[in-house]
Design a protein around this motif. Structure first.
Motif, PDB file in Angstrom:
ATOM      1  N   ASP A 133       5.461 -11.065  -8.872  1.00  0.00           N
ATOM      2  CA  ASP A 133       5.218  -9.662  -9.207  1.00  0.00           C
ATOM      3  C   ASP A 133       4.958  -8.882  -7.923  1.00  0.00           C
ATOM      4  OD1 ASP A 133       4.243  -7.222 -10.116  1.00  0.00           O
ATOM      5  OD2 ASP A 133       2.760  -8.088 -11.467  1.00  0.00           O
ATOM      6  N   ALA A 134       5.667  -7.784  -7.739  1.00  0.00           N
ATOM      7  CA  ALA A 134       5.474  -6.969  -6.538  1.00  0.00           C
ATOM      8  C   ALA A 134       4.064  -6.427  -6.423  1.00  0.00           C
ATOM      9  CB  ALA A 134       6.471  -5.814  -6.530  1.00  0.00           C
ATOM     10  N   HIS A 135       3.345  -6.330  -7.544  1.00  0.00           N
ATOM     11  CA  HIS A 135       1.968  -5.840  -7.514  1.00  0.00           C
ATOM     12  C   HIS A 135       0.965  -6.932  -7.132  1.00  0.00           C
ATOM     13  CE1 HIS A 135       4.052  -3.216 -10.491  1.00  0.00           C
ATOM     14  NE2 HIS A 135       3.426  -2.275  -9.820  1.00  0.00           N
ATOM     15  N   VAL A 151      13.699  -0.690  -5.416  1.00  0.00           N
ATOM     16  CA  VAL A 151      12.695  -1.431  -6.184  1.00  0.00           C
ATOM     17  C   VAL A 151      11.584  -0.516  -6.683  1.00  0.00           C
ATOM     18  CG1 VAL A 151      10.913  -3.223  -6.045  1.00  0.00           C
ATOM     19  CG2 VAL A 151      13.157  -3.614  -5.006  1.00  0.00           C
ATOM     20  N   LEU A 152      11.016   0.284  -5.791  1.00  0.00           N
ATOM     21  CA  LEU A 152       9.822   1.053  -6.157  1.00  0.00           C
ATOM     22  C   LEU A 152      10.088   2.049  -7.265  1.00  0.00           C
ATOM     23  CD1 LEU A 152       7.979   1.661  -2.774  1.00  0.00           C
ATOM     24  CD2 LEU A 152       7.722  -0.203  -4.419  1.00  0.00           C
ATOM     25  N   GLN A 153      11.327   2.510  -7.399  1.00  0.00           N
ATOM     26  CA  GLN A 153      11.631   3.441  -8.480  1.00  0.00           C
ATOM     27  C   GLN A 153      11.466   2.801  -9.857  1.00  0.00           C
ATOM     28  OE1 GLN A 153      16.103   4.076  -9.079  1.00  0.00           O
ATOM     29  NE2 GLN A 153      16.009   3.255  -7.001  1.00  0.00           N
ATOM     30  N   HIS A 154      11.456   1.468  -9.911  1.00  0.00           N
ATOM     31  CA  HIS A 154      11.393   0.773 -11.193  1.00  0.00           C
ATOM     32  C   HIS A 154      10.019   0.214 -11.530  1.00  0.00           C
ATOM     33  CE1 HIS A 154      15.699   1.089 -11.706  1.00  0.00           C
ATOM     34  NE2 HIS A 154      15.899   0.556 -10.516  1.00  0.00           N
ATOM     35  N   ARG A 157       0.574   0.672  -5.386  1.00  0.00           N
ATOM     36  CA  ARG A 157      -0.017  -0.659  -5.389  1.00  0.00           C
ATOM     37  C   ARG A 157       0.933  -1.683  -4.775  1.00  0.00           C
ATOM     38  NH1 ARG A 157      -2.892  -3.468 -10.623  1.00  0.00           N
ATOM     39  NH2 ARG A 157      -3.497  -5.408  -9.617  1.00  0.00           N
ATOM     40  N   ALA A 158       2.225  -1.581  -5.108  1.00  0.00           N
ATOM     41  CA  ALA A 158       3.205  -2.491  -4.526  1.00  0.00           C
ATOM     42  C   ALA A 158       3.265  -2.318  -3.009  1.00  0.00           C
ATOM     43  CB  ALA A 158       4.575  -2.250  -5.151  1.00  0.00           C
ATOM     44  N   LEU A 159       3.274  -1.082  -2.540  1.00  0.00           N
ATOM     45  CA  LEU A 159       3.295  -0.843  -1.096  1.00  0.00           C
ATOM     46  C   LEU A 159       2.048  -1.400  -0.421  1.00  0.00           C
ATOM     47  CD1 LEU A 159       4.820   2.732  -0.923  1.00  0.00           C
ATOM     48  CD2 LEU A 159       5.677   0.738   0.326  1.00  0.00           C
ATOM     49  N   TRP A 202       3.788   8.023  -0.816  1.00  0.00           N
ATOM     50  CA  TRP A 202       3.288   6.757  -1.346  1.00  0.00           C
ATOM     51  C   TRP A 202       2.818   5.839  -0.229  1.00  0.00           C
ATOM     52  CZ3 TRP A 202       7.865   5.572  -5.204  1.00  0.00           C
ATOM     53  CH2 TRP A 202       7.686   6.319  -6.374  1.00  0.00           C
ATOM     54  N   ALA A 203       3.557   5.799   0.887  1.00  0.00           N
ATOM     55  CA  ALA A 203       3.162   4.944   2.004  1.00  0.00           C
ATOM     56  C   ALA A 203       1.821   5.378   2.580  1.00  0.00           C
ATOM     57  CB  ALA A 203       4.239   4.958   3.087  1.00  0.00           C
ATOM     58  N   HIS A 204       1.629   6.679   2.730  1.00  0.00           N
ATOM     59  CA  HIS A 204       0.336   7.175   3.212  1.00  0.00           C
ATOM     60  C   HIS A 204      -0.779   6.809   2.242  1.00  0.00           C
ATOM     61  CE1 HIS A 204       2.466  10.446   5.816  1.00  0.00           C
ATOM     62  NE2 HIS A 204       2.350   9.304   6.455  1.00  0.00           N
ATOM     63  N   GLU A 205      -0.502   6.954   0.950  1.00  0.00           N
ATOM     64  CA  GLU A 205      -1.526   6.626  -0.046  1.00  0.00           C
ATOM     65  C   GLU A 205      -1.866   5.142  -0.036  1.00  0.00           C
ATOM     66  OE1 GLU A 205      -2.373   7.291  -4.837  1.00  0.00           O
ATOM     67  OE2 GLU A 205      -0.594   8.184  -3.900  1.00  0.00           O
TER      68      GLU A 205
END
Length: 272
Positions: A99-101, A118-121, A127-129, A188-191
């Protein structure tokens, strides 16, 4: 849906013939060009969402297949990656299910994390990042590329194409996805805690007879059969007759000598 979501989302595209034909046309060169200059032999690379395996194969040739791990969300998807890597003689690449998460890897265990479309899905992209950042060594790189469906543009206009896009956006969002993810990657990367992030974009243009037919064919195939078609029918959003009409309009568009369809993608290189 928030980053707290724990369930596995449905994959809007599925793994039907039309999807795989399109995805197998992807290569490291045409789909990960923003990352390639930063790769060196011997780097440990994790490819999240390896799918059809063709991009993974190209990355493996650059860093060495024994240094690549591919991760997919299910055995069905992992089997597709393994089959392609085997076909290309790259059986040394390890393919795992996860799981990416919640990546099944230790902190700071890889030099590069790559994720294409991937991240769009996933329901929790931030969380994945953050997980990508966790498993990347200090100074390592996280490379992500995602489409921005709402940034797609085409000519000539066709009501069937407009309808296809509206239906796809509805289906993807119902599945917990973010179909305009490309424009959100930097935020998202900054977050997720990255402070050194390079954002770029690229486009994929279908404006030749061959290119138009390939793109129209995959859309027509997806809207009439497979996971997306099944979802549209199940939810009552588009019956078989409407879906056939959408496919017909796409295929007719492909034969227009002025046909032009541009897909927008966002990209980031984030340093851990």
């Amino acid at each position: 849906m928030t980053d707290a979501a724990e369930h596995r989302p449905a994959y809007t595209h599925g793994y039907g013939a039309a999807v795989l034909k399109s995805h197998r046309a992807r290569t490291a060169e045409n789909s990960a060009a923003h990352l390639l200059p930063h790769l060196r032999p011997g780097m440990e690379l994790l490819d999240v969402g390896s799918g059809a395996g063709t991009i993974t194969a190209g990355l493996a040739r650059l860093v060495g297949p024994a240094h690549v791990t591919a991760l997919e969300v299910s055995e069905e998807a992992a089997a597709l990656t393994r089959a392609e890597l085997g076909r290309q003689g790259l059986g040394e690449v390890e393919v795992v299910v996860g799981d990416a998460h919640h990546l099944p890897f230790a902190d700071g265990s890889v030099d590069v994390v790559h994720a294409h479309q991937v991240l769009q899905h996933v329901p929790g992209p931030v969380r994945a990042l953050a997980e990508f950042r966790r498993v990347t060594r200090p100074g390592g790189t996280v490379a992500v590329r995602d489409s921005d469906y709402e940034g797609f543009r085409w000519w000539p206009e066709r009501p069937g194409i407009e309808r296809w896009l509206a239906l796809y956006l509805r289906a993807a969002r119902a599945n917990g996805g973010t179909p305009d993810a490309g424009r959100r990657l930097l935020a998202w990367a900054h977050e997720a805690g990255f402070t050194d992030v390079e954002a770029t974009s690229s486009t994929q243009l279908y404006a030749t007879a061959e290119g138009r037919r390939a793109w129209a064919g995959t859309v027509a195939g997806r809207v009439t059969a497979g996971a997306l078609a099944e979802q549209l029918a199940r939810e009552g959003w588009a019956d078989a007759a409407e879906r056939e009409e959408i496919a017909a309009q796409f295929l007719a568009w492909a034969e227009h000598p002025d046909g032009w369809f541009n897909l927008l993608h966002g990209e980031i290189l984030a340093r851990a």
